[in-house]
Design an enzyme around this catalytic site. Structure first.
Site, short mmCIF file in Angstrom:
data_model
loop_
_atom_site.label_atom_id
_atom_site.label_comp_id
_atom_site.label_asym_id
_atom_site.label_seq_id
_atom_site.Cartn_x
_atom_site.Cartn_y
_atom_site.Cartn_z
NE ARG A 62 -1.86 0.07 4.02
CZ ARG A 62 -1.16 0.89 4.72
NH1 ARG A 62 -1.10 2.26 4.76
NH2 ARG A 62 -0.56 0.43 5.67
CE LYS A 172 2.31 -19.32 12.24
NZ LYS A 172 3.16 -18.26 12.41
CG HIS A 202 8.99 -21.21 8.90
ND1 HIS A 202 8.13 -20.64 9.95
CD2 HIS A 202 10.02 -21.39 9.60
CE1 HIS A 202 8.55 -20.19 11.09
NE2 HIS A 202 9.86 -20.68 11.09
CE LYS A 206 12.46 -23.59 11.48
NZ LYS A 206 13.36 -22.63 11.67
CD GLU A 240 10.44 -17.31 18.78
OE1 GLU A 240 11.09 -16.60 17.85
OE2 GLU A 240 9.34 -17.44 18.96
CG ASP A 259 2.91 -16.55 16.54
OD1 ASP A 259 2.84 -16.56 15.01
OD2 ASP A 259 4.17 -16.15 16.79
CG HIS A 264 5.73 -23.15 13.85
ND1 HIS A 264 5.45 -23.39 12.54
CD2 HIS A 264 6.19 -21.91 14.15
CE1 HIS A 264 5.40 -22.04 12.23
NE2 HIS A 264 5.89 -21.28 13.12
#
Ligand code: BG6
Length: 512
Positions: A62, A172, A202, A206, A240, A259, A264
């Protein structure tokens, strides 16, 4: 590498070596994902000669960035590519394939002008009208973009067309719960055939995740131990150090369950627990993953209360630096009840996994960035050694990232006159054995989509079954928002209740 002992797996769908000419259109082209992952991955593919020779990228966004966009992309690639040093010569060529298209996601005019632009690019780059549309937008735009693409004749009927193709990659989370995922699927299927939909997770791209099937099903000693007779429990950790960076709006709407855990972690769990697929086709692999997900019971209130712990980080220290609490991060409401940590225990009631507990945990702002799967074996009961000299159980650790590898903890005699036993590690490291860093997950997945191979993407049924498990949990959590948030300090391993969750079973989270 020992070439004599290298075998090539025959994978249906990957017979073709080069991808067809095509144009990749990225929606949400100024976002974090596009900058940090997609462009560096495309650049890496290009440097390694894996992109189709007739190829172009359209960045649909945008903001008015026509003048600065290439420079921004160059900087991002420079800092995020795994192929250092940055190759300015290749960049000069690559940048000419990238076109910025300024338009709003919900404005028809933008799609009409996109159609004209794509025709021009087809002519210039000889891309034969093949298209990939990558939806790297906030999830609420998925239905709008697809509908507008279809209405403007940008999506082809894959049953009618044999000369040209159009595929859609969807980020996702696919929906927010079971109902909304079904609704989204229903909407998409008005415009797309299943073989045109590439639902991305993703983690499946891996290398270490792809290796799970190879590891399990090509090593007979492993497969023979892979069941409740030998395995005590399994721990899957996705930790993380990072907080939420600039993704406050997105993350606060989602939370860590939507998330990361629902997708995952569930994918890792399915790959660890599934039975051997009939072959390596996406159909066969998906079928086995779905079987596992289907077998997991839909949890009721009491089960949820007893087996799930959520958390939100408070301020704390990461690597000696003070970091703010979640509620102090930008774009986060001061009383947000969004979870940044979740631990849960579940069982898989199949013959293979009878009574084996699976403990899953995921969190932001934990002390370390690490993803691993630990298979904790049962203790050897009958031993000729004095019980006190026995050390811990065998543990097989599949390190997904970083320091990718596989380690087995075994007991060994300490050299010397006494019978002292100590646990030691047998450790395989990808980096030192294969001598190079594996390609990023997005490289593999983007290339697979160009090749028309969806085996590392997620099928509709998998998504629905993952939501079936998590929807009651999410509903319960939204009806009973935590009153004790924040409940863990940044830089520690999550709330105390997560320790209680596993310790009440007389087990401990692994020290990583
Ligand atoms: C993404 C999540 O899907 O995965 C992020 O949206 C998370 O919140 C990321 O940080 C983790 O990916 P990786 O590859 O760094 O483990």
């Amino acid at each position: 590498m020992d070439l004599e002992n290298t075998f090539i797996l025959e994978e249906p769908g990957r017979g073709k070596k080069f991808a067809d000419p095509c144009i990749l259109v990225i929606f949400g082209a100024t976002g974090d994902l596009t900058h940090k992952k997609l462009f560096p991955a495309l650049y890496n593919l290009g440097v390694e000669g894996l992109l189709p020779s007739n190829f172009a990228i359209v960045s649909f966004a945008r903001r008015d960035k026509k003048k600065t966009f290439h420079e921004e992309i160059r900087k991002c690639i420079e800092s995020h590519t795994r192929l250092k040093p940055f190759n300015p010569l290749f960049w000069d060529h690559f940048r000419q394939q990238i076109v910025y298209h300024q338009a709003s996601l919900d404005d028809d005019l933008g799609y009409q002008s996109l159609k004209d632009l794509l025709s021009e690019l087809d002519f210039t780059f000889k891309t034969r009208q093949n298209r990939i549309f990558y939806l790297a937008t906030p999830p609420k735009y998925f239905p709008i973009v697809i509908e507008k693409l279809a209405k403007n004749g940008l999506i082809y009927d894959s049953k009618q067309e044999s000369e040209k193709w159009s595929r859609v990659i969807i980020e996702k989370p696919f929906g927010r719960d079971l109902m909304s995922a079904k609704k989204l699927q229903k909407h998409l299927s008005q415009f797309l055939e299943e073989d045109q939909i590439y639902r991305i997770d993703h983690y499946l791209g891996k290398e270490t995740v792809q290796n799970l099937l190879v590891f399990r099903f090509t090593n007979p000693i492993i497969e023979s131990l892979w069941n409740h007779r030998h395995i005590d429990h399994v721990q899957i950790t996705v930790a993380e150090k990072n907080g939420i960076n600039t993704r406050g709006h997105f993350f606060d709407e989602q939370g860590i369950i939507r998330d990361v855990m629902q997708n995952h972690l569930m994918q890792l769990l399915a790959l660890i627990a599934m039975e051997v697929p009939h072959d390596l086709s996406s159909k066969a692999i998906r079928k086995e993953k779905v079987r596992i997900m289907k077998s997991i019971c839909c949890p009721r209130k009491k089960l949820i209360r007893d087996n799930i712990v959520i958390g939100q980080y408070d301020e704390g220290y990461i690597d000696g630096h003070k970091v703010p609490s979640y509620r102090e991060e930008s774009d986060i409401p001061p009383y947000s009840t969004t979870e940044t940590y979740c631990a849960l225990k579940l069982k898989i009631p199949t013959k293979r996994w009878k009574n084996v507990s699976f403990y899953l945990r995921v969190g932001k702002r934990l002390p370390k960035r690490t993803t691993e799967i630990a298979i904790v074996f049962k203790k050897f009961e009958c031993t000729i050694f004095d019980r006190d000299t026995m050390t811990s159980s065998n543990v097989l650790t599949l390190r997904i990232q970083p320091d990718e590898g596989i380690a087995l903890k075994i007991n060994a005699k300490v050299p010397g006159q006494n019978n002292i036993i100590q646990s030691v590690m047998m450790d395989f490291k990808y980096g030192s054995y294969f001598g190079h860093t594996p390609p990023d997950a997005y490289e593999r997945l983007l290339l697979d989509c160009m090749l028309g191979d969806n085996s590392l993407f997620i099928g509709n049924e998998e998504v629905m079954h993952a939501w079936r498990v998590f929807t009651p949990i999410l509903r319960y959590l939204s009806q009973n928002p935590s009153k004790i948030f924040p409940n863990y300090h940044a830089g520690c391993w999550g709330p105390k209740e997560a320790d209680d969750l596993i310790e009440k079973d007389k087990r401990k989270w692994r020290m990583i």
